[in-house]
Design a protein around this motif. Structure first.
Motif, PDB file in Angstrom:
ATOM      1  N   VAL A 113      26.266 -14.148  -9.776  1.00 20.57           N
ATOM      2  CA  VAL A 113      27.175 -15.247 -10.098  1.00 20.57           C
ATOM      3  C   VAL A 113      28.606 -14.741 -10.296  1.00 20.57           C
ATOM      4  CG1 VAL A 113      27.679 -17.039 -11.821  1.00 20.57           C
ATOM      5  CG2 VAL A 113      25.323 -16.596 -11.150  1.00 20.57           C
ATOM      6  N   CYS A 114      29.570 -15.464  -9.739  1.00 19.31           N
ATOM      7  CA  CYS A 114      30.992 -15.131  -9.912  1.00 19.31           C
ATOM      8  C   CYS A 114      31.426 -15.543 -11.321  1.00 19.31           C
ATOM      9  CB  CYS A 114      31.834 -15.849  -8.869  1.00 19.31           C
ATOM     10  SG  CYS A 114      33.608 -15.696  -9.153  1.00 19.31           S
TER      11      CYS A 114
ATOM     12  N   ASP B  15      27.058 -19.237  -7.212  1.00 19.57           N
ATOM     13  CA  ASP B  15      25.954 -18.331  -6.950  1.00 19.57           C
ATOM     14  C   ASP B  15      26.234 -17.692  -5.593  1.00 19.57           C
ATOM     15  OD1 ASP B  15      23.667 -16.998  -6.311  1.00 19.57           O
ATOM     16  OD2 ASP B  15      22.291 -18.619  -6.853  1.00 19.57           O
ATOM     17  N   LEU B  16      26.612 -16.407  -5.634  1.00 22.06           N
ATOM     18  CA  LEU B  16      27.116 -15.753  -4.426  1.00 22.06           C
ATOM     19  C   LEU B  16      26.040 -15.549  -3.364  1.00 22.06           C
ATOM     20  CD1 LEU B  16      29.465 -13.228  -6.200  1.00 22.06           C
ATOM     21  CD2 LEU B  16      30.087 -15.349  -5.058  1.00 22.06           C
ATOM     22  N   ARG B  17      24.789 -15.685  -3.758  1.00 20.43           N
ATOM     23  CA  ARG B  17      23.731 -15.578  -2.751  1.00 20.43           C
ATOM     24  C   ARG B  17      23.649 -16.867  -1.943  1.00 20.43           C
ATOM     25  NH1 ARG B  17      20.383 -11.144  -3.788  1.00 20.43           N
ATOM     26  NH2 ARG B  17      18.681 -12.053  -2.629  1.00 20.43           N
ATOM     27  N   GLU B  18      24.148 -17.954  -2.536  1.00 20.78           N
ATOM     28  CA  GLU B  18      24.124 -19.249  -1.852  1.00 20.78           C
ATOM     29  C   GLU B  18      25.438 -19.488  -1.109  1.00 20.78           C
ATOM     30  OE1 GLU B  18      21.414 -21.445  -2.078  1.00 20.78           O
ATOM     31  OE2 GLU B  18      20.387 -19.824  -3.129  1.00 20.78           O
ATOM     32  N   GLN B  19      26.564 -19.290  -1.840  1.00 21.09           N
ATOM     33  CA  GLN B  19      27.863 -19.541  -1.233  1.00 21.09           C
ATOM     34  C   GLN B  19      28.909 -18.567  -1.756  1.00 21.09           C
ATOM     35  OE1 GLN B  19      28.597 -23.338  -4.169  1.00 21.09           O
ATOM     36  NE2 GLN B  19      30.083 -22.897  -2.590  1.00 21.09           N
TER      37      GLN B  19
ATOM     38  N   ARG C 221      30.864  -9.722 -11.027  1.00 17.64           N
ATOM     39  CA  ARG C 221      29.647 -10.376 -10.557  1.00 17.64           C
ATOM     40  C   ARG C 221      28.561 -10.203 -11.605  1.00 17.64           C
ATOM     41  NH1 ARG C 221      30.250  -7.368  -4.993  1.00 17.64           N
ATOM     42  NH2 ARG C 221      31.999  -8.536  -4.176  1.00 17.64           N
ATOM     43  N   GLU C 222      28.048 -11.318 -12.028  1.00 16.07           N
ATOM     44  CA  GLU C 222      27.024 -11.329 -13.059  1.00 16.07           C
ATOM     45  C   GLU C 222      25.658 -11.232 -12.367  1.00 16.07           C
ATOM     46  OE1 GLU C 222      28.336 -12.011 -16.192  1.00 16.07           O
ATOM     47  OE2 GLU C 222      26.637 -12.631 -17.412  1.00 16.07           O
TER      48      GLU C 222
ATOM     49  N   LEU D 116      21.340  -7.796  -0.044  1.00 14.87           N
ATOM     50  CA  LEU D 116      22.790  -7.925   0.034  1.00 14.87           C
ATOM     51  C   LEU D 116      23.177  -9.279  -0.518  1.00 14.87           C
ATOM     52  CD1 LEU D 116      23.509  -6.726   3.669  1.00 14.87           C
ATOM     53  CD2 LEU D 116      23.749  -5.425   1.574  1.00 14.87           C
ATOM     54  N   ASP D 117      24.205  -9.306  -1.348  1.00 17.06           N
ATOM     55  CA  ASP D 117      24.717 -10.618  -1.714  1.00 17.06           C
ATOM     56  C   ASP D 117      25.697 -11.033  -0.613  1.00 17.06           C
ATOM     57  OD1 ASP D 117      27.359  -9.740  -2.317  1.00 17.06           O
ATOM     58  OD2 ASP D 117      26.633  -8.991  -4.234  1.00 17.06           O
ATOM     59  N   PRO D 118      26.090 -12.299  -0.583  1.00 15.92           N
ATOM     60  CA  PRO D 118      26.945 -12.774   0.516  1.00 15.92           C
ATOM     61  C   PRO D 118      28.250 -11.999   0.641  1.00 15.92           C
ATOM     62  CG  PRO D 118      26.050 -14.624  -0.687  1.00 15.92           C
ATOM     63  CD  PRO D 118      25.681 -13.396  -1.469  1.00 15.92           C
TER      64      PRO D 118
END
Ligand SMILES: [Zn+2]
Length: 316
Positions: free
Chosen positions: A145-146, A152-156, A173-174, A221-223
């Motif tokens: 999470v930013c 949610d950086l994995r989503e967007q 990044r949390e 990997l996160d986005p």
């Protein structure tokens, strides 16, 4: 993968409760004099060098996930790796220290045991002497999470960069909702290395992807990391494109030079030969051909590199 430091173990005495916990994992009942117990900090909730931090909830979850996990001491390159197993964990809080989001500092401490045997003797001495080794831990994270916008950086992906400050809000990044803990390992600490918390593999580091792939582990990997990788690929592709264009140019040049220097060799044949040559070979042929008689000055000069001088090696 996060790294933390092994702590000089406290005492060395094994309590009855610890022995009971250890024996839940051992193949046979071990006595107090047969085991060596030490503690280590696996990870904490402070923002690390990569601009990431574990949430308090994540630390609690990891505390459960790491119990029973085996660690490897890979300081012996010839194999013969020693192992230790975590038998107990606890999230420790330091009320006197505050981390970036205003919460008190928390760290995940683990207690591990090794069987006392000749193979482990030196290592036990090192730990007793307080020689620190880096501990790196591997885990799967369910949510990144930013800290600025809560995306949610994995989503967007949101475009906020860790380490930057936006309207007075620091970006990191949390790491939340760990789903698995893989392993932990000890590596010798290079003397010049900061004692900070780092990831072992980061896709944004040079070689990060290759190392991660070679490790054979699941690659998460996160986005943001994925975008960085895609960017790296694009830049490699553009380099390759430039290389191909340069080769084409050299091949065409060789064919035109040969048309004057070797008029009896059909252009098609020269073209075929040129196809199998690399840039260095093509340049050498072009140099040789352009020194031959009958080459028009325009061709001789076109794109020909200046002769190397002795000083050139020192020029940047
Ligand atoms: Zn954001």
């Amino acid at each position: 993968m996060k790294q933390a430091m092994i702590q000089k173990h406290a005492g060395g005495e094994v309590s009855a409760a610890q022995l009971e916990a250890i024996n839940r994992f051992s193949r046979r009942e071990l006595g107090a004099d047969e085991v060596y117990v030490f503690s280590l900090l696996l990870c904490d909730n402070a923002v690390d060098r990569d601009g990431e931090r574990f949430s308090s909830g994540a630390l609690q979850k990891l505390a459960t996930l790491f119990v029973g996990k085996t660690g490897i001491f890979n300081h012996d390159p010839k194999g013969q790796n020693q192992t230790a197993r975590i038998f107990e964990t606890a999230v420790e809080t330091d009320e006197g220290r505050v981390v970036e989001n205003g919460e008190p500092y928390q760290a995940l401490r683990a207690w591990a045991y090794m069987v006392r045997c000749q193979k482990n003797e030196d290592l036990i001495l090192e730990i007793d002497a307080g020689i620190k080794k880096e501990v790196s831990v591997g885990c799967a994270i369910g949510k990144v999470v930013c800290s600025v916008c809560g995306a949610d950086l994995r989503e967007q992906p949101c475009g906020h960069r860790p380490g930057e400050v936006y309207n007075g809000v620091q970006c990191w990044r949390e790491l939340e909702e760990p789903t698995d803990a893989y392993e932990w390992s000890f590596v010798a600490v290079p003397a010049q290395r900061d004692a900070g918390v780092t990831k072992r593999f980061s896709a944004t580091e040079p070689d990060g992807l290759r190392k991660a792939l070679e490790s054979g582990r699941e690659l998460l990997l996160d986005p943001v990391q994925a975008a960085a990788l895609a960017e790296q690929l694009r830049s490699l592709e553009s380099l390759a494109e430039g290389g191909r264009a340069r080769l084409d140019q050299l091949r065409r040049k060789m064919v035109s030079l040969a048309a004057f220097a070797l008029p009896s060799v059909p252009a098609g044949t020269v073209g075929e030969v040129a196809k199998g040559m690399d840039a260095e070979q093509l340049e050498a042929f072009c140099r040789g051909l352009s020194r031959m008689q009958g080459i028009p000055p325009s061709l001789q000069l076109g794109g020909e590199p200046a002769p190397a001088s002795d000083n050139q090696a020192f020029c940047i």
